[in-house]
Design a protein around this motif. Structure first.
Motif, short mmCIF file in Angstrom:
data_model
loop_
_atom_site.label_atom_id
_atom_site.label_comp_id
_atom_site.label_asym_id
_atom_site.label_seq_id
_atom_site.Cartn_x
_atom_site.Cartn_y
_atom_site.Cartn_z
N CYS A 3 37.47 36.79 39.84
CA CYS A 3 38.92 37.31 39.38
C CYS A 3 39.18 38.18 38.10
O CYS A 3 38.23 38.87 37.56
N ASN B 184 45.19 34.70 37.72
CA ASN B 184 43.85 34.91 37.72
C ASN B 184 42.57 34.14 37.46
O ASN B 184 41.94 34.40 36.14
N CYS C 85 40.19 30.92 38.46
CA CYS C 85 39.51 30.46 40.13
C CYS C 85 39.39 29.51 39.59
O CYS C 85 38.27 28.89 38.51
#
Ligand code: ADP
Ligand code: MG
Ligand code: ZN
Length: 493
Positions: free
Chosen positions: A40, A51, A53
């Motif tokens: 990210c 941003n 994950c």
């Protein structure tokens, strides 16, 4: 090093009785494009939670993968502050609960940090001092809680996980600092090194440089340290100094009245100009540190370490020493001119263009920096390029134009971007005052001042300057000062 504020309000008697002891813990965001354990982006200012994950959100079943670039950046910092980078270090889990920490633990380093045993040199009021660096380790940042409406009834708290997993280095100093001034100097010196090495953009407003201060006091002459307090939330250099002064006074007052300091964490409250107790200090065992099972230990080969060391630029301290000895400028000049690498490079380019060091230092510190400052421009965006300034300094230095005219030419250069020669030619500013014009002016001045002529003849060399000054004035500051000197001396003797 600049002083941050007036001396504290503390009485000199009390300062003579107690000695402050200060150690700083600095968190610095490493300049990588992506996070430390996932891909990210680390970009600042993106929309919340854009941003993220599964890895940096700490979802079950995900595995971290170490970003090599983050290790390299931490190594650069460590080597620049004279630490030993260890061949083997490893990550540990620091367990605690907080809404901005989705995994319930922070991946950090504990008993085997990346680097230990460094130092850096600070200077306070002309005195140099080495400050020990205990350790530098790698860790991930947490997210950010955003409080809305606080402290009213409609308050809501949101969490932004964009910052989660941003690579950080924590740099811990030894308790070697003795005054708020020294703490301030340490932080500014460290910041400059981190900038030079390109490790971080060290932007305190964006949180890429954060500092916690540990402070205690002891009776002067005592060996043992007093109980320390940790102060957090110091998001500017000024707050660091103010918070330390406040704490030192608070400690002295408590001890003088027979009380004891309790070990705790306090927060700097800028609005109220004081520190407030936040929590009693947690101990390492509260965090239940244990080695991180999802990551391999870090292995740094001596070859890699050497390579990183060789890639470091000349650091500010070494540059200052070299500038003083090579260019014959003062230590103060050198300090200003090494303020950033770009400024130092500019200076050296001017000198390379043929200008003398000291004159260049003067021109840069007066005309150039003032105008850049006034127009809010960085040195890299200067409308006057180094070679152009070099030409101007040479023109003045060789007497082709006077200093006063030089300043006017510089202003025009800054405005228009034209060269000094172009401006001098276009505006007829060269020292074109003919010798016979100077001589005529000199004769008039001498005629009008018989008293001073008598003084000069009786050996008062001091009045010579008076005559030169008057002739310069009569020729509107445009005559070549050397020519004026020669002519006045010839006429007087
Ligand atoms: P902790 O385990 O509480 O975090 P550390 O030993 O790791 O304490 O030290 C943290 C910081 O506090 C370091 O920068 C260190 O220099 C500083 N420090 C340690 N003892 C003192 C003291 N008595 N007074 C001021 N600073 C101290
Ligand atoms: Mg600590
Ligand atoms: Zn991620």
């Amino acid at each position: 090093m600049t002083k941050f504020a007036a001396e504290s309000a503390m009485s000199p008697e009390l300062l003579a009785k107690y000695e402050p002891v200060i150690g700083l813990e600095v968190h610095v965001q490493l300049l990588t494009k992506t996070k430390i354990f996932c891909g990210c982006s680390t970009r600042f200012g993106d929309p919340p939670n854009s941003n993220v994950c599964p890895v940096c959100l700490g979802l079950p079943g995900t595995l971290p993968v170490l970003n090599k670039r983050a290790v390299e950046m931490a190594m650069r910092a460590a080597l620049a502050i004279n630490c030993t980078v260890h061949e083997h270090s490893r990550f540990a889990r620091k367990n605690y609960f907080y809404p901005d920490l989705p995994k319930g633990y922070q991946i950090s380093q504990y008993e085997l940090p990346l680097a230990t045993g460094g130092w850096l040199e600070i200077e306070v009021q002309g005195e140099k001092k080495r400050v020990g660096i205990t350790r530098l380790h790698l860790e991930e940042d947490a997210g950010k809680s955003l409080h809305d409406g606080f402290p009213h009834s409609d308050e809501k708290t949101y969490v932004d996980f964009n910052r989660c997993g941003t690579p950080l280095s924590e740099i811990v100093s030894e308790p070697d600092l003795r005054t708020p001034d020294e703490a301030y100097a340490y932080l500014t010196t460290l910041r400059q090194i981190l900038l030079y090495t390109g490790v971080s953009d060290v932007n305190m407003e964006e949180g890429s440089l954060r500092c916690d201060a540990n402070v205690s006091i002891r009776r002067r002459g005592a060996e043992e340290f007093g109980t320390k307090v940790e102060v957090k939330n110091l998001n500017s250099f000024r707050y660091l100094a103010k918070a330390l002064e406040y704490e030192i006074e608070r400690h002295v007052a408590i001890i003088e009245s027979g009380g004891r300091i309790s070990q705790e964490t306090r927060l700097w409250n800028q609005a109220a100009n004081r520190t407030d107790s936040m929590r009693s200090k947690e101990k390492a065992h509260d965090y239940r540190y244990f080695p991180e099972p999802d990551l391999l230990p870090i292995h740094v080969s001596p070859a890699w370490s050497d390579e990183v060391l060789r890639s470091l630029p000349e650091l500010p301290g070494a540059k200052r020493v070299r500038f003083v000895s090579v260019y014959a400028i003062t230590p103060y000049d050198a300090e200003v001119l090494t303020g950033s690498e770009e400024l130092a490079d500019y200076f050296e380019s001017v000198v390379k263009a043929g200008a003398p060091g000291k004159a260049t230092a003067n021109w840069m510190q007066t005309e150039l920096l003032r105008r850049l400052n006034d127009s809010g421009k960085e040195i890299t965006a200067s409308p006057v390029k180094p070679t152009a300034l070099g030409e101007l300094v040479v023109l003045v230095d060789s007497g082709k134009i006077t200093g006063a005219v030089g300043k006017k030419v510089f202003a025009a250069m800054f405005e228009t971007g034209h060269s000094a020669a172009e401006i001098v030619a276009a505006e007829g500013l060269g020292t074109q005052v003919a010798d016979d014009v100077i001589e005529k002016a000199a004769r008039e001045v001498i005629e009008k001042n018989p008293d001073n002529v008598a003084k000069f003849k009786s050996g008062n060399e001091g009045v010579f300057k008076f005559f030169v000054g008057q002739v310069m004035k009569a020729t509107k500051g445009q005559a070549n000062p050397q020519a004026v000197n020669d002519i006045v001396r010839r006429l007087l003797s």
